[in-house]
Design a protein around this motif. Structure first.
Motif, PDB file in Angstrom:
ATOM      1  N   LYS A  46       0.833  -1.200   0.000  1.00 45.21           N
ATOM      2  CA  LYS A  46       0.000   0.000   0.000  1.00 45.21           C
ATOM      3  C   LYS A  46       0.873   1.257   0.000  1.00 45.21           C
ATOM      4  CE  LYS A  46      -4.011  -1.984   2.394  1.00 45.21           C
ATOM      5  NZ  LYS A  46      -4.920  -1.907   1.248  1.00 45.21           N
ATOM      6  N   ALA A  47       0.346   2.346  -0.528  1.00 43.86           N
ATOM      7  CA  ALA A  47       1.047   3.630  -0.527  1.00 43.86           C
ATOM      8  C   ALA A  47       1.002   4.228   0.884  1.00 43.86           C
ATOM      9  CB  ALA A  47       0.393   4.585  -1.521  1.00 43.86           C
ATOM     10  N   SER A  48       1.935   5.146   1.160  1.00 42.69           N
ATOM     11  CA  SER A  48       2.029   5.743   2.495  1.00 42.69           C
ATOM     12  C   SER A  48       0.720   6.397   2.926  1.00 42.69           C
ATOM     13  CB  SER A  48       3.174   6.758   2.534  1.00 42.69           C
ATOM     14  OG  SER A  48       4.412   6.113   2.358  1.00 42.69           O
ATOM     15  N   HIS A  49       0.033   7.090   1.997  1.00 43.46           N
ATOM     16  CA  HIS A  49      -1.208   7.764   2.388  1.00 43.46           C
ATOM     17  C   HIS A  49      -2.315   6.756   2.704  1.00 43.46           C
ATOM     18  CE1 HIS A  49      -1.917   7.215  -1.983  1.00 43.46           C
ATOM     19  NE2 HIS A  49      -3.191   7.195  -1.662  1.00 43.46           N
ATOM     20  N   GLU A  50      -2.286   5.593   2.041  1.00 41.25           N
ATOM     21  CA  GLU A  50      -3.265   4.547   2.342  1.00 41.25           C
ATOM     22  C   GLU A  50      -2.995   3.958   3.724  1.00 41.25           C
ATOM     23  OE1 GLU A  50      -4.486   2.371  -1.720  1.00 41.25           O
ATOM     24  OE2 GLU A  50      -2.334   2.304  -1.317  1.00 41.25           O
ATOM     25  N   ILE A  51      -1.714   3.774   4.037  1.00 47.46           N
ATOM     26  CA  ILE A  51      -1.321   3.251   5.349  1.00 47.46           C
ATOM     27  C   ILE A  51      -1.737   4.235   6.439  1.00 47.46           C
ATOM     28  CG2 ILE A  51       0.667   2.638   6.795  1.00 47.46           C
ATOM     29  CD1 ILE A  51       2.018   1.595   4.211  1.00 47.46           C
ATOM     30  N   ALA A  52      -1.578   5.529   6.167  1.00 44.20           N
ATOM     31  CA  ALA A  52      -1.989   6.559   7.135  1.00 44.20           C
ATOM     32  C   ALA A  52      -3.492   6.479   7.399  1.00 44.20           C
ATOM     33  CB  ALA A  52      -1.603   7.939   6.623  1.00 44.20           C
ATOM     34  N   ARG A  53      -4.262   6.250   6.350  1.00 43.44           N
ATOM     35  CA  ARG A  53      -5.724   6.171   6.506  1.00 43.44           C
ATOM     36  C   ARG A  53      -6.145   4.961   7.344  1.00 43.44           C
ATOM     37  NH1 ARG A  53      -6.634   8.568   1.124  1.00 43.44           N
ATOM     38  NH2 ARG A  53      -6.569   6.520   0.139  1.00 43.44           N
ATOM     39  N   MET A  54      -5.284   3.937   7.369  1.00 40.79           N
ATOM     40  CA  MET A  54      -5.585   2.750   8.174  1.00 40.79           C
ATOM     41  C   MET A  54      -5.416   3.017   9.673  1.00 40.79           C
ATOM     42  SD  MET A  54      -3.715  -0.209   5.885  1.00 40.79           S
ATOM     43  CE  MET A  54      -4.319  -1.617   6.824  1.00 40.79           C
ATOM     44  N   GLY A  55      -4.697   4.104  10.002  1.00 40.30           N
ATOM     45  CA  GLY A  55      -4.477   4.431  11.410  1.00 40.30           C
ATOM     46  C   GLY A  55      -3.031   4.354  11.842  1.00 40.30           C
ATOM     47  N   ILE A  56      -2.120   4.421  10.856  1.00 37.89           N
ATOM     48  CA  ILE A  56      -0.682   4.394  11.152  1.00 37.89           C
ATOM     49  C   ILE A  56      -0.092   5.751  10.795  1.00 37.89           C
ATOM     50  CG2 ILE A  56       1.529   3.286  10.661  1.00 37.89           C
ATOM     51  CD1 ILE A  56       0.001   0.763   9.888  1.00 37.89           C
ATOM     52  N   GLY A  57       0.480   6.427  11.788  1.00 38.13           N
ATOM     53  CA  GLY A  57       1.115   7.722  11.561  1.00 38.13           C
ATOM     54  C   GLY A  57       2.605   7.543  11.345  1.00 38.13           C
ATOM     55  N   ILE A  58       3.169   8.274  10.391  1.00 41.44           N
ATOM     56  CA  ILE A  58       4.567   8.077  10.003  1.00 41.44           C
ATOM     57  C   ILE A  58       5.336   9.384  10.110  1.00 41.44           C
ATOM     58  CG2 ILE A  58       6.115   7.398   8.126  1.00 41.44           C
ATOM     59  CD1 ILE A  58       3.541   5.901   6.956  1.00 41.44           C
ATOM     60  N   LYS A  59       6.467   9.338  10.836  1.00 38.49           N
ATOM     61  CA  LYS A  59       7.373  10.480  10.859  1.00 38.49           C
ATOM     62  C   LYS A  59       8.740  10.030  10.389  1.00 38.49           C
ATOM     63  CE  LYS A  59      10.096  13.634  13.415  1.00 38.49           C
ATOM     64  NZ  LYS A  59      11.034  13.416  12.311  1.00 38.49           N
ATOM     65  N   THR A  60       9.185  10.557   9.269  1.00 37.70           N
ATOM     66  CA  THR A  60      10.485  10.171   8.720  1.00 37.70           C
ATOM     67  C   THR A  60      11.589  11.041   9.328  1.00 37.70           C
ATOM     68  OG1 THR A  60      10.088  11.639   6.854  1.00 37.70           O
ATOM     69  CG2 THR A  60       9.501   9.332   6.564  1.00 37.70           C
ATOM     70  N   GLN A  61      12.843  10.764   8.959  1.00 29.87           N
ATOM     71  CA  GLN A  61      13.983  11.492   9.526  1.00 29.87           C
ATOM     72  C   GLN A  61      13.946  12.983   9.208  1.00 29.87           C
ATOM     73  OE1 GLN A  61      17.227   8.527   8.353  1.00 29.87           O
ATOM     74  NE2 GLN A  61      18.260   9.841   9.784  1.00 29.87           N
ATOM     75  N   VAL A  62      13.660  13.317   7.960  1.00 28.71           N
ATOM     76  CA  VAL A  62      13.659  14.720   7.549  1.00 28.71           C
ATOM     77  C   VAL A  62      12.282  15.313   7.826  1.00 28.71           C
ATOM     78  CG1 VAL A  62      13.986  16.312   5.622  1.00 28.71           C
ATOM     79  CG2 VAL A  62      15.336  14.193   5.745  1.00 28.71           C
ATOM     80  N   PRO A  63      12.209  16.415   8.594  1.00 28.33           N
ATOM     81  CA  PRO A  63      10.902  17.002   8.907  1.00 28.33           C
ATOM     82  C   PRO A  63      10.122  17.363   7.647  1.00 28.33           C
ATOM     83  CG  PRO A  63      12.621  17.985  10.280  1.00 28.33           C
ATOM     84  CD  PRO A  63      13.314  17.138   9.255  1.00 28.33           C
ATOM     85  N   ASN A  64       8.880  16.943   7.606  1.00 28.47           N
ATOM     86  CA  ASN A  64       8.009  17.209   6.464  1.00 28.47           C
ATOM     87  C   ASN A  64       6.952  18.218   6.913  1.00 28.47           C
ATOM     88  OD1 ASN A  64       6.686  17.055   4.026  1.00 28.47           O
ATOM     89  ND2 ASN A  64       5.544  15.216   4.588  1.00 28.47           N
ATOM     90  N   VAL A  65       7.353  19.490   6.980  1.00 31.76           N
ATOM     91  CA  VAL A  65       6.481  20.538   7.497  1.00 31.76           C
ATOM     92  C   VAL A  65       6.480  21.729   6.538  1.00 31.76           C
ATOM     93  CG1 VAL A  65       6.690  19.915   9.937  1.00 31.76           C
ATOM     94  CG2 VAL A  65       8.411  21.406   8.904  1.00 31.76           C
ATOM     95  N   PHE A  66       5.525  22.633   6.733  1.00 33.62           N
ATOM     96  CA  PHE A  66       5.452  23.856   5.924  1.00 33.62           C
ATOM     97  C   PHE A  66       6.237  24.953   6.639  1.00 33.62           C
ATOM     98  CE2 PHE A  66       1.531  21.528   4.826  1.00 33.62           C
ATOM     99  CZ  PHE A  66       1.697  21.450   3.447  1.00 33.62           C
ATOM    100  N   ASN A  67       7.451  25.231   6.156  1.00 33.55           N
ATOM    101  CA  ASN A  67       8.330  26.169   6.848  1.00 33.55           C
ATOM    102  C   ASN A  67       7.812  27.597   6.865  1.00 33.55           C
ATOM    103  OD1 ASN A  67      10.410  24.423   7.687  1.00 33.55           O
ATOM    104  ND2 ASN A  67      11.237  24.338   5.622  1.00 33.55           N
ATOM    105  N   GLY A  68       6.984  27.958   5.871  1.00 37.15           N
ATOM    106  CA  GLY A  68       6.495  29.330   5.791  1.00 37.15           C
ATOM    107  C   GLY A  68       5.255  29.596   6.622  1.00 37.15           C
TER     108      GLY A  68
END
Length: 242
Positions: free
Chosen positions: A74-96
């Motif tokens: 499954k794709a990461s967004h599908e896994i997230a919808r199942m109830g699994i939250g993912i935080k990778t090494q590099v912050p994935n945030v909106f800096n602005g």
């Protein structure tokens, strides 16, 4: 009598890159509300294992199940919808955007309009960034930006959170605070942490899974893992005192 289904389970999980076997028949089980740390030397297979759990890699063989439902492929967004939250090494945030805006955008995917602001306030308190709620994320310290991403993961209200080296690059003070945040999150949901920093592992670990040569070498409490001569030989060496 019904059999209790584990929160997360892998069976025979294998990943081959050409002739190289990065993971070889990994059987792994995680229970409800459990906090598990994955450790091992470079090349042990823990990062590959993590990438299969998070949908970044499709296993060559074996299964991954979340509450009995298949995850592998499954794709990461599908896994997230199942109830699994993912935080990778590099912050994935909106800096602005501000801290609050980052959390709000993540929360709106699941929260009702009436609930969204209380949820954001609760998360800001959990990640210790209430005073910085209106600060621009790009101007925060590395550690604070990592906490913002943990907050955005929490905003999705997952049952399981996967954290890839959450303490990497942090100051000692930030590392201690991250340990506190993880313990607080673990009061309400399960967490799997992949980490190299053994000092940090000792702050948070209950059960530790040790990877070596693509397989699980042992699984036990942090004290027993640190005392095991095999683990010391392959990974800890003289760097870490039990």
């Amino acid at each position: 009598m019904s059999t209790l289904v584990p929160l997360l389970q892998t069976q025979g999980l294998t990943m081959r890159f050409g002739g190289v076997v990065a993971n070889d028949g990994v059987d792994f089980t995680l229970g409800e509300m459990e906090l598990r740390c994955l450790i091992g030397p470079n090349g042990a297979g823990k990062s590959t294992f993590f990438k299969m759990l998070t949908g970044q890699l499709v296993p060559s063989a074996g299964t991954i199940a979340f509450r009995g439902q298949p995850v592998a492929g499954k794709a990461s967004h599908e896994i997230a919808r199942m109830g699994i939250g993912i935080k990778t090494q590099v912050p994935n945030v909106f800096n602005g955007l501000t801290v609050r805006e980052n959390i709000w955008l993540a929360a709106r995917r699941k929260a009702t309009p009436r609930r969204i602001n209380p949820i954001v306030d609760e998360i800001l308190e959990k990640i210790r960034l209430g005073p910085q709620a209106n600060a621009i994320v790009g101007q925060l310290s590395h550690g604070q930006r990592q906490w913002v991403e943990i907050g955005t993961v929490l905003a999705g209200d997952p049952e399981l959170i996967l954290l890839d080296e959450p303490a990497a690059g942090m100051t000692d003070e930030e590392t201690h605070r991250t340990a506190e945040i993880i313990h607080e999150i673990n009061l309400t949901r399960a967490i799997v942490v992949v980490e190299h920093d053994m000092a940090f592992i000792k702050m948070i670990a209950r059960t530790v899974t040790v990877f070596h040569q693509g397989r699980i070498m042992m699984e036990d409490t942090i004290d027993k893992v640190l005392a095991d001569t095999r683990v010391r030989d392959v990974y800890l060496g003289k760097k870490v005192a039990a």
